[in-house]
Design an enzyme around this catalytic site. Structure first.
Site, short mmCIF file in Angstrom:
data_model
loop_
_atom_site.label_atom_id
_atom_site.label_comp_id
_atom_site.label_asym_id
_atom_site.label_seq_id
_atom_site.Cartn_x
_atom_site.Cartn_y
_atom_site.Cartn_z
N GLU A 1 0.81 -1.22 0.00
CA GLU A 1 0.00 0.00 0.00
C GLU A 1 0.84 1.27 0.00
OE1 GLU A 1 -2.80 -3.14 1.31
OE2 GLU A 1 -0.76 -2.59 1.90
N HIS B 1 -9.65 -4.91 10.15
CA HIS B 1 -10.34 -4.78 8.87
C HIS B 1 -11.71 -4.12 9.02
CE1 HIS B 1 -7.33 -7.74 7.71
NE2 HIS B 1 -7.71 -7.69 6.45
#
Length: 735
Positions: free
Chosen positions: A453, A523
């Site tokens: 990322e 998450h």
């Protein structure tokens, strides 16, 4: 006995050193340009250290004295349209690129042009934090940017600029210009994950990018051999299949020759490449004292490196060839010092027994917040369409399918769009189907990324800053923003403001809230509160398929970075959208009144709009429910909020996420500051618990807010109004 085969790197790893023949064969004009640039940079840096010693440089002064050969040797062979960025110790890199842009082929015997002096003046002003600087003083010593010259911006975060340069390289590759990007960083950054992630990504995508490692042997006071077993830092490139060179950075010609070999590969589409130049900073990490003054280097070591001064090396070789004599070199040195003294006098003045910054050089303090974001997009040519205003044919569409529909439409009409993220090109549209069919239709602009990322987010930021492309990135889960936090917040979010207010960052970041899916603490974040308290970002959170299309269309017209929040609970819901028209917009900064009411204002967004409506209707509360849609400070629809509060005199903010990253905390504070006299009670809030949602189904449900918690919040507000709700209805709602 096992069979053993000796392995070799997939890419060449070369140590390059010059010979007497190389110096004899070198173009005299090239040598003269390098010598002149190095003397100008040396005189500039000495001036900065003098001013720092007088207390006139606010903040650090990371001198590059001693390291000029690496920057100049690598820059003088670049095109004006090639781009560079660098680190906190980046004055020499910035000046080399800027000087080469305004005065290619500097002559050591010639007077300096007005354009050369302007570059020196503006750079010095920026380092002093003054208005004539390139960023009007905002960037200072560590954030030097001049896009016109191809200087993308130096960076205070070690390794932070590396993926941004990859974005510029990606833009060059896609545009087919043959131009390249160079990123300069040091021995400290070479061990940082972002830099290594970017090497891997640049190699995987064959980007025209040169990783230039200035190995000055010390990360502040920590020696290279203390930080890594392999002190030959160019070996990092071999691990990613990147051709790599190792050179003596005190030899500008060696740097230049290695750079030319690397550039030949890059311009042929065989990039990236890496060069490690071993250099030496003559002074400490920051300020006018040598490293020996702090005990981590010896005076003998410093003297041995000073004897290899790149300025002296180049001058001696030119004198050997009778291109210059000692008087010419001395005259060049004096002229550089003289011009810097004169330019300094334009910025500072005598003040008693010392000097001070001229008062008229400081930026106006009213400039402090200007340019955090750009202007909202001009929508005069757009069709603005709210769902309740549409009179034509409609069709039912799942929320996730509407996402795919509008992305297809925008890719069809705008060939500058690029989308990247993990698995977005697989699984029939990523993990949720939002990019369904895009990779088949636009394979060159739909980029499935490695799990990195930080690298691909920074790369997208670099593409956005370049301006030729508009990237969309997808985070599979919003919690991954912490993996890429430097790029998200320090780089992308701050770029416009940090570099003077005029650096566009047209980037869209899509991500989803996944509370209730059992994916646990790492998450399940609602990112709204984090992004709302971070400067530079705009935020939208659509709650219907119709609104998603209109808000995404508006976001893709904006010149700022925009977070688009989706929610897994909405993906499979069905809503009405226009049957044919996918080009309408909903302006950023416009809330939607979902339900009118007189007793209470409910402010909410995303999936909590439906849950708020459910609770309000079930309990029979005469509440006005407002879908905020735009959540960042600059885009909140205060006109709609204010009008509602003045009628209801009560506010309930409803969100799903946890207390610690709550969006409502910021919003409640702002409402109470603005409308205290109109409130009958403090702003009330519905939010999750302090803990992040965990895996256990019952503990996960206990951690976030839903319809039950909204009903409880409504009961608290109405009781404070003296209008308690029916106990039987509450019992039913709370089950």
């Amino acid at each position: 006995m096992p069979e053993r085969t000796k392995l070799a790197p997939a890419a060449p790893w070369i140590e390059l050193r010059t010979t007497a023949k190389d110096w004899k064969a070198a173009d005299p004009a090239l040598l003269g340009e390098m010598l002149t640039q190095m003397h100008l940079i040396r005189a500039f840096e000495e001036t900065v250290l003098d001013l720092a010693g007088e207390g006139l440089v606010h903040g650090p002064a990371h001198s590059s004295i001693g390291q000029e050969g690496g920057a100049v040797g690598s820059v003088v062979g670049l095109r004006p349209t090639d781009q560079v960025n660098g680190s906190h110790r980046g004055h020499h890199q910035f000046l080399a690129k800027a000087l080469a842009y305004v005065a290619p082929r500097l002559d050591p015997k010639a007077e300096f042009s007005e354009r050369v002096e302007t570059v020196l003046h503006r750079t010095l002003a920026e380092i002093l934090g003054l208005d004539p600087g390139f960023g009007h003083g905002r960037g200072g010593s560590m954030h030097l940017r001049w896009a016109e010259a191809g200087a993308l911006g130096t960076n205070a975060i070690v390794g932070g600029g590396v993926p941004l340069a990859a974005g510029a390289a990606m833009a060059h590759k896609m545009a087919g210009t043959g131009d390249i990007a160079v990123t300069y960083f040091g021995d400290g950054a070479v061990n940082i994950g972002t830099a290594l992630e970017t090497m891997n990504l640049a190699a995987a995508w064959s980007l025209p990018m040169l990783f230039f490692v200035e190995n000055n042997l010390y990360a502040v006071a920590t020696k290279v051999e203390e930080a890594t077993r392999e002190g030959r830092l160019s070996g990092r490139g071999c691990g990613f299949g990147v051709p790599s060179w190792r050179v003596d950075g005190m030899d500008p010609l060696a740097v230049h020759l290695a750079t030319q070999e690397a550039l030949a590969l890059l311009r042929e589409g065989k990039g990236p490449a890496l060069i490690e130049a071993e250099v030496y900073r003559f002074f400490h990490q920051n300020g006018p004292l040598p490293g020996s003054a702090f005990g981590y280097r010896t005076k003998d070591e410093e003297a041995s490196w000073r004897a290899r001064d790149p300025l002296k090396r180049t001058a001696d070789e030119m004198i050997k060839r009778s291109l210059l004599d000692e008087t010419d070199v001395s005259d060049l040195r004096d002229r550089c010092k003289t011009v810097m003294a004169r330019l300094t006098d334009l910025l500072v003045e005598p003040h008693g027994n010392a000097r001070r910054v001229r008062p008229d050089m400081w930026p106006d303090t009213a400039f402090v917040d200007v340019g955090i974001r750009g202007d909202l997009p001009d929508l005069r040519d757009a069709r603005i369409l709210e769902a309740d205003a549409h009179k034509g044919q409609t069709k039912e569409r799942k929320f996730v399918d509407a996402i795919a529909d509008v992305l297809h439409r925008r890719f069809e009409t705008d060939d500058t769009l690029v989308i990247m993220g993990e698995d977005i090109h697989r699984l029939k549209g990523g993990t949720n189907g939002a990019t369904r069919g895009l990779a088949d239709a636009y394979p060159d602009r739909v980029l499935g990324t490695p799990i990195s990322e930080a690298a691909f987010t920074g790369l997208a930021g670099g593409m956005a800053m370049d301006g030729r492309y508009r990237p969309i990135i997808e985070f599979m889960y919003p919690d991954f923003m912490w993996v890429a936090a430097d790029q998200v917040f320090n780089q992308i979010g701050k770029a416009r403001h940090m570099f003077g207010g005029d650096t566009d960052m047209p980037l869209v970041l899509r991500t989803k809230i996944a509370m209730g899916t059992g994916y646990g603490s790492q998450h399940s974040l609602d990112p709204a509160g984090v992004f709302a308290t971070s400067p530079g970002w705009r935020i939208v959170a659509p709650s219907t398929a119709h609104d998603y299309i209109g808000l995404m269309n508006a976001a893709l017209r904006c010149r700022d970075p925009i977070l688009v929040i989706e929610h897994v609970d909405l993906y499979q819901t069905t809503g009405t959208i226009p049957a044919e028209d996918l080009d309408y917009v909903i302006p950023l900064g416009r809330a939607r009144i979902v339900r009118s009411g007189r007793d209470l204002t409910v402010l909410t967004y995303s999936a909590m709009v439906a849950r708020s409506m459910e609770a309000v209707e079930r309990l029979g509360v005469d509440a006005e429910v407002i879908d905020l849609r735009s959540l960042d400070r600059a885009s909140l629809d205060w006109e709609t909020i204010c009008d509602s509060i003045r009628r209801t005199n009560n506010v309930l903010i409803v969100e799903q996420g946890s207390l610690g990253t709550s969006y409502g905390a910021m919003l409640a504070d702002e409402i109470q500051r603005r409308y205290l006299d109109w409130l009958d009670q403090p702003v009330q809030r519905v939010h999750g618990r302090e803990a992040s949602p965990t895996i256990s189904k019952v503990l996960e449900r206990a951690a976030f807010a839903g319809s039950r918690e909204v009903a409880h919040g409504l009961a608290i507000v109405m009781a404070a109004k003296g209008m308690p709700l029916d106990g039987a209805l509450l019992s039913e709602a709370f089950r």
